[in-house]
Scaffold this active site. Sequence first.
Site, PDB file in Angstrom:
ATOM      1  N   ARG B 294       0.826  -1.214   0.000  1.00  0.00           N
ATOM      2  CA  ARG B 294       0.000   0.000   0.000  1.00  0.00           C
ATOM      3  C   ARG B 294       0.854   1.254   0.000  1.00  0.00           C
ATOM      4  NH1 ARG B 294      -5.403  -2.142   3.365  1.00  0.00           N
ATOM      5  NH2 ARG B 294      -6.032  -3.429   1.584  1.00  0.00           N
ATOM      6  N   TYR B 434      -7.093   0.287  -6.745  1.00  0.00           N
ATOM      7  CA  TYR B 434      -6.493  -1.031  -6.439  1.00  0.00           C
ATOM      8  C   TYR B 434      -5.753  -1.045  -5.102  1.00  0.00           C
ATOM      9  CZ  TYR B 434      -2.155   0.205  -9.250  1.00  0.00           C
ATOM     10  OH  TYR B 434      -1.030   0.750  -9.794  1.00  0.00           O
ATOM     11  N   GLU B 435      -5.412  -2.231  -4.690  1.00  0.00           N
ATOM     12  CA  GLU B 435      -4.772  -2.464  -3.382  1.00  0.00           C
ATOM     13  C   GLU B 435      -5.678  -1.959  -2.248  1.00  0.00           C
ATOM     14  OE1 GLU B 435      -1.929  -4.243  -3.709  1.00  0.00           O
ATOM     15  OE2 GLU B 435      -2.018  -4.509  -1.543  1.00  0.00           O
ATOM     16  N   GLY B 436      -6.984  -2.144  -2.435  1.00  0.00           N
ATOM     17  CA  GLY B 436      -7.977  -1.682  -1.471  1.00  0.00           C
ATOM     18  C   GLY B 436      -8.481  -0.306  -1.837  1.00  0.00           C
ATOM     19  N   GLN B 441      -9.852   1.889   2.627  1.00  0.00           N
ATOM     20  CA  GLN B 441      -8.739   2.409   3.436  1.00  0.00           C
ATOM     21  C   GLN B 441      -9.280   3.234   4.600  1.00  0.00           C
ATOM     22  OE1 GLN B 441      -5.680   1.419   2.774  1.00  0.00           O
ATOM     23  NE2 GLN B 441      -6.239   0.460   0.830  1.00  0.00           N
TER      24      GLN B 441
END
Lengths: 593, 593
Positions: B294, B434-436, B441
Amino acid sequence: MPIYNAPNKDTQFILHEVLNISGSDIPGYSELEPEFTGAVLEEAGKIATNVLHPLNVVGDTEGCRLENGVVYTPTGFKDGFAQMKEGGWTGLDMPEEYGGQNMPYVLGTAVGELFSASNQAFTMYQGLTHGAASAILAHGTEEQKNTYLPNMVSCEWTGTMNLTEPHCGTDLGLMRTKAEPQTDGSYKISGQKIFISAGEHDMADNIIHLVLAKIVGGPEGIKGVSLFIVPKYHVNEDGSLGERNGATVGNIEEKMGIHGNSTCVMNYDEATGYLLGEEHKGMRAMFTMMNEARLGVAMQGLAQADAAYQNAVEYAKDRLQGRAVTGTENPDGPADPLIVHPDIRRSLMDQKSFAEGARAFVLWGATMIDKAHRSGDKDADGLISLLTPVLKGFLTDEGYDMTVKAQQVYGGHGYIEEWGMSQYTRDARIAMIYEGANGVQALDLVGRKLAQDGGKHVMAFFEMVKTFCKENAGQNEAYDKAFIEPLKAASKDLQSAGMYFMQEGVKNPNNALSGSNDFMHMFGHVCLGLMWAQMAKAAQETLDGGTSDKEFYEAKINTGRFYMARRLPATALHLARIQTGANTVMALEAASF
Amino acid sequence: MPIYNAPNKDTQFILHEVLNISGSDIPGYSELEPEFTGAVLEEAGKIATNVLHPLNVVGDTEGCRLENGVVYTPTGFKDGFAQMKEGGWTGLDMPEEYGGQNMPYVLGTAVGELFSASNQAFTMYQGLTHGAASAILAHGTEEQKNTYLPNMVSCEWTGTMNLTEPHCGTDLGLMRTKAEPQTDGSYKISGQKIFISAGEHDMADNIIHLVLAKIVGGPEGIKGVSLFIVPKYHVNEDGSLGERNGATVGNIEEKMGIHGNSTCVMNYDEATGYLLGEEHKGMRAMFTMMNEARLGVAMQGLAQADAAYQNAVEYAKDRLQGRAVTGTENPDGPADPLIVHPDIRRSLMDQKSFAEGARAFVLWGATMIDKAHRSGDKDADGLISLLTPVLKGFLTDEGYDMTVKAQQVYGGHGYIEEWGMSQYTRDARIAMIYEGANGVQALDLVGRKLAQDGGKHVMAFFEMVKTFCKENAGQNEAYDKAFIEPLKAASKDLQSAGMYFMQEGVKNPNNALSGSNDFMHMFGHVCLGLMWAQMAKAAQETLDGGTSDKEFYEAKINTGRFYMARRLPATALHLARIQTGANTVMALEAASF
């Protein structure tokens, strides 16, 4: 495949319960009864949903194609355009003598939202034509009007606006396109224009280019700019089409979005042009319809935001992901729909409260234009002139942000073209740029409009807000707290910012101009705050009077409460920024960037 | 054609004058002397500018092509990838025993920014490999590590991460991909995964897929998810490649941006997979490197913003348009450059103050990861765990906005693909997803991280800010006013928001979650405020000590003053919104949207 539904219930609410248009004494408004506007909107909605909307993705995917000087529009555009013409939609607010229906601009705007929301790239073909026709209507000779307008009103011929050149956009005084006077009273136009929307295409028999150029030997800079009519095909005296003129497309641009509209490089090579309006008064002629054109772009900001929002809502109701933190809401399913999650709600409420507030603001603006044009009301003209940069700059900046929020609701699917959400952001992006980039709108607002007519119009605006608050306070405590108080506070912030500009701008104009973007945005928030206070009041009155549609009116009030509580307080931040002046903004040497 | 220059002077300033890395006792940091990191950054900058940057537009224009199950990357990508491998850049921070250079993560991050800024789509191929290799390093058996890591560290083989399925992204408990245990200890993996970056391509001999799947008969939901290694080609005992495995690309997605990276639909059809880590602990294994991954995405937000900013500055200095309101600055030219105009300055300062502040924040975050991993420091681990969603969510949201601002400086040219500014916004957009996705978040931050370890880490953060203010106040009045006071005020806002969550979140968790996005953003502003206070302090010390490069340090302080005056006060707005709670956010029935 995205969805689109015409938001006609909301439009009708604004037109009749908030703006009360059919009760207005603006000429032509008395015809605009709810049944009538409802019927027009319903038909327009069918065209938008059934004809334009299905072509939206096609236009984005295929784009336009240039082959041997001919631009081919995407599959289906020609048929769609024919349906628009057949329905008489292209001349809705144009004069009857040229084949139009002479409807007020407010109705054209309400209908225009549906077309723009369902297919912005497509709607631009007629939008540009409308703009060019309006300029001819205002400045053309009888002969010019008779030659061009009937075919432009029907969109048998389309129109363009040619301003930008490769080296100059905002600063048109630098332009190089020249016009050489001929003995027959015409001119030979030579030069290159860029970013010409609908500059060349295959949907009309002729294209009427309005071209800014400098008459050879005229004054330097912007004072030497004149406006010319340059038809693609010459028009014979009997109205038939003659030879091809020296106006050709050099290239079509690859753009971020609005792929369905052909953005052309236009080359004028001794093309025959006819002066429109007076010599050297080209800017005035081109910008006569500026308030209308810019309000039209403001409407695009709203339109794309609303279309994207509608899809975000569908997805949020449909997509199952996670469980509500307050307890399962869909026990029979594997997960709850996205819409149960507070941060998704927050995003949808941002979008909804923007779209509905913006719709009211745009339609209110359109009534001012009608009042100015149809009733010759100078105050309305002054007020819309003041609010035009706010409408254009604020609604397109915010409108774009809202499409980004709608896209975000889709997660990864928002980034994939297949779902259509990327197109809304890519199409919406242009509205922040064309018809005067938003930085220029802010400059126009702070550098010019605030002080126009001795500051009379901005004072009138504040007076209007004050009067509204005074007249509507003290009757309903909940309403006062949710609407009147925040509106007062925001309006006070805006006044403080104006005061700061007056005091500190005198010392150094950069103190005002450094805050121009913030001022434009805070002004926009105050306007939307005013719209929400008016809408909530109207909704409450209907609820108090009894209605079978409680849900709609309660949602209206609750959406307004959200805007006032969560969005309007942005004025304080803008004011805080403005009050820091030019100091930190201008501190660096250019070399230090 | 856009430009790109490695911002190494600024990176060196942050590494050595602000973070003082070579003076740190984190193992491996003593080697990171200014000369050493300067040399590494210079070489990396050459690769970025000369190799990756020219491929950026190519990748965007050509995209990837799927033919008969083979994905072809854009022209030149293969050669560029070979140069990255040759230079040893792919294993910079990987262990020496597998062919890496064992450099701290902070240096990998500083270098990674240059690669990502010059070509995000390209850099993702090695970025994903790095992530997959890290997971194998952390959870693999000795045999697995020896089988895969040497070739992954060198990027002879690349890696992928397979999480998302068509019906589930964030809520991975819904996944359907299954793993059937075989008698030889392996598994047969069957199912479909989507959005698999670098899932198939022509730049590596083998692709090592890490795939989340549910072992048949295991627990329901997220507790039954395990992680598997699924190589594209089986690896023989001698390390040579064997038969093709049942992992094939079904399609490549058409996306808004990062066209140079192949985003694949991956079909697993009884593919042989090997358990990585423990049964049913797949999420843990996949997310071991989550903070790193992240932070890597946060860095992308900064990288695209900085690259776009560099171009906006060039254009603003070059493009002549209008005259400065305070008097002509370019009397010999037809107009002044854009950069004289206050609103252009405002936009450039927004961008510059973001990029430099974000760079410091990312590199500071990287030192915490090193401290946690290399020194086993639990407090550092806790703090970076808290700040990870802030880094990812705030820097990618803001990073995207900054690319939009940079694009806006170009006016109409910003919308035309030819100028390259549209690509920065289109590429930057994915990092918010992406990546959450950033909403997740914010949920992670407010719903989980704030209360982690009894709130210890957030208390430590506030204590750190307080200590910094205490230790640095009272020496320089101008510094106190410009930096310490705004930082204190912003930190107080953040604390008030945290307090509100504690008090009102207990009554109704929606009161906290409705403010999660605002809280993430205000937290980000406080972090950047802290960075700017530290940078200004360091710059002032260098100025006080005498330097031949006054311009750089003075610009640093002035840029910081801008951030503190114009950007940091956003915390008050976020707090005001948060304190309205869930009331207006959750008021509507789902049907009323």
